[in-house]
Motif scaffolding. Sequence first.
Motif, PDB file in Angstrom:
ATOM      1  N   THR A 111     115.762  -6.419  77.121  1.00 33.99           N
ATOM      2  CA  THR A 111     115.770  -7.648  76.333  1.00 33.99           C
ATOM      3  C   THR A 111     114.355  -7.979  75.875  1.00 33.99           C
ATOM      4  O   THR A 111     113.378  -7.637  76.554  1.00 33.99           O
ATOM      5  CB  THR A 111     116.301  -8.828  77.157  1.00 33.99           C
ATOM      6  N   ARG A 112     114.255  -8.640  74.750  1.00 37.12           N
ATOM      7  CA  ARG A 112     112.929  -9.013  74.251  1.00 37.12           C
ATOM      8  C   ARG A 112     112.276 -10.045  75.159  1.00 37.12           C
ATOM      9  O   ARG A 112     111.061 -10.210  75.161  1.00 37.12           O
ATOM     10  CB  ARG A 112     113.025  -9.533  72.818  1.00 37.12           C
ATOM     11  N   ARG A 113     113.080 -10.717  75.956  1.00 37.50           N
ATOM     12  CA  ARG A 113     112.529 -11.683  76.906  1.00 37.50           C
ATOM     13  C   ARG A 113     111.723 -10.989  77.991  1.00 37.50           C
ATOM     14  O   ARG A 113     110.726 -11.536  78.483  1.00 37.50           O
ATOM     15  CB  ARG A 113     113.686 -12.478  77.535  1.00 37.50           C
ATOM     16  N   ASN A 114     112.168  -9.799  78.390  1.00 37.92           N
ATOM     17  CA  ASN A 114     111.562  -9.119  79.535  1.00 37.92           C
ATOM     18  C   ASN A 114     110.675  -7.926  79.185  1.00 37.92           C
ATOM     19  O   ASN A 114     109.824  -7.548  80.005  1.00 37.92           O
ATOM     20  CB  ASN A 114     112.657  -8.648  80.504  1.00 37.92           C
ATOM     21  N   VAL A 115     110.880  -7.320  78.025  1.00 36.97           N
ATOM     22  CA  VAL A 115     110.118  -6.113  77.679  1.00 36.97           C
ATOM     23  C   VAL A 115     109.692  -6.181  76.215  1.00 36.97           C
ATOM     24  O   VAL A 115     110.539  -6.250  75.323  1.00 36.97           O
ATOM     25  CB  VAL A 115     110.946  -4.825  77.912  1.00 36.97           C
ATOM     26  N   HIS A 116     108.385  -6.178  75.987  1.00 36.39           N
ATOM     27  CA  HIS A 116     107.889  -6.117  74.617  1.00 36.39           C
ATOM     28  C   HIS A 116     107.435  -4.685  74.301  1.00 36.39           C
ATOM     29  O   HIS A 116     107.484  -3.797  75.162  1.00 36.39           O
ATOM     30  CB  HIS A 116     106.750  -7.118  74.397  1.00 36.39           C
ATOM     31  N   LEU A 117     107.020  -4.470  73.065  1.00 38.77           N
ATOM     32  CA  LEU A 117     106.613  -3.137  72.617  1.00 38.77           C
ATOM     33  C   LEU A 117     105.132  -3.117  72.261  1.00 38.77           C
ATOM     34  O   LEU A 117     104.645  -4.010  71.563  1.00 38.77           O
ATOM     35  CB  LEU A 117     107.442  -2.714  71.401  1.00 38.77           C
ATOM     36  N   GLU A 118     104.454  -2.108  72.764  1.00 42.61           N
ATOM     37  CA  GLU A 118     103.096  -1.816  72.352  1.00 42.61           C
ATOM     38  C   GLU A 118     103.188  -0.553  71.492  1.00 42.61           C
ATOM     39  O   GLU A 118     103.333   0.555  72.021  1.00 42.61           O
ATOM     40  CB  GLU A 118     102.192  -1.582  73.563  1.00 42.61           C
ATOM     41  N   VAL A 119     103.146  -0.722  70.193  1.00 39.00           N
ATOM     42  CA  VAL A 119     103.369   0.402  69.277  1.00 39.00           C
ATOM     43  C   VAL A 119     102.063   1.145  69.041  1.00 39.00           C
ATOM     44  O   VAL A 119     101.080   0.570  68.565  1.00 39.00           O
ATOM     45  CB  VAL A 119     103.965  -0.076  67.941  1.00 39.00           C
TER      46      VAL A 119
END
Length: 279
Positions: A186-194
């Motif tokens: 979920t975007r609440r718990n895991v973001h993205l480092e692109v």
Amino acid sequence: MTEEPPMPSRRTFLSTALATGAAVTLPAAAAATPGRPRRRVPKQSISIQLYTLRDIMGDDPEPVLSALADIGYRKVELAGTYGRSATEFAAVLRRTGLRATSSHAGIDGDLDRLIADARTLGNKYVVVPWVNYATLAEWRAFTTRLEAAGDKLRRAGLGLGYHNHAHEFAAVEGTRPFDVITAGTTRRNVHLEVDLYWAVTGGVDPVALYRANFPRVRQFHVKDRAADGSFADLGTGTIDFASIFRATDVTEYIVENDQPRDALVTARVGYDYLVNLRF
């Protein structure tokens, strides 16, 4: 008998190298173009991944960190603490005027220790730097662990991210691992480092990737790619950062080069490129 002059200190050596780096001509791509919008990367959003400087850190990272502060950096992203405890390394950061807002770390160890160290270091984000699995079942199992770890870190006041390479965009049993990760967390718990270099290498349009996952992309690894596919200092390669930045908005722009010829020159060129880029 005449005394020999003292040997130059490691910090003096690094300062000399830094001065040499300052003489590097800024790439033309960083210059403002008349008639174009004048957005810029905020200085407070610029960071550097210390993996770029691993070969010159030695057993005393303080002179290298001081050199980064002299360039203008105020933030760094960690990839380990060079044999020091989190408390010891945090003290080095304070002495050099730097903040480690982000750290690369795995999630399959002691999460309580990971959280404690991240808090001591002053991290805002902890980012999983690399995993690779041969089967879709393994990717799904990892994604379940990633979401659970993200939930625990969020409750502790930290953000958990995932950093891509190119292999996440190659299908495994007909499905891209990157899609497994984004669908299973979920975007609440895991973001993205692109990582922009690896996204391009994997055949992905970074802007399309950002839009498809909005607002989960919070950090960029800003890494350039030479025409032959090798790593390049910012502005000397083929990636059109101005176009990418114009269509996106993240909290941190993290300079990186996996194989720099001269790490301090890479750091200087990267910082100056981002500060002077208009888009």
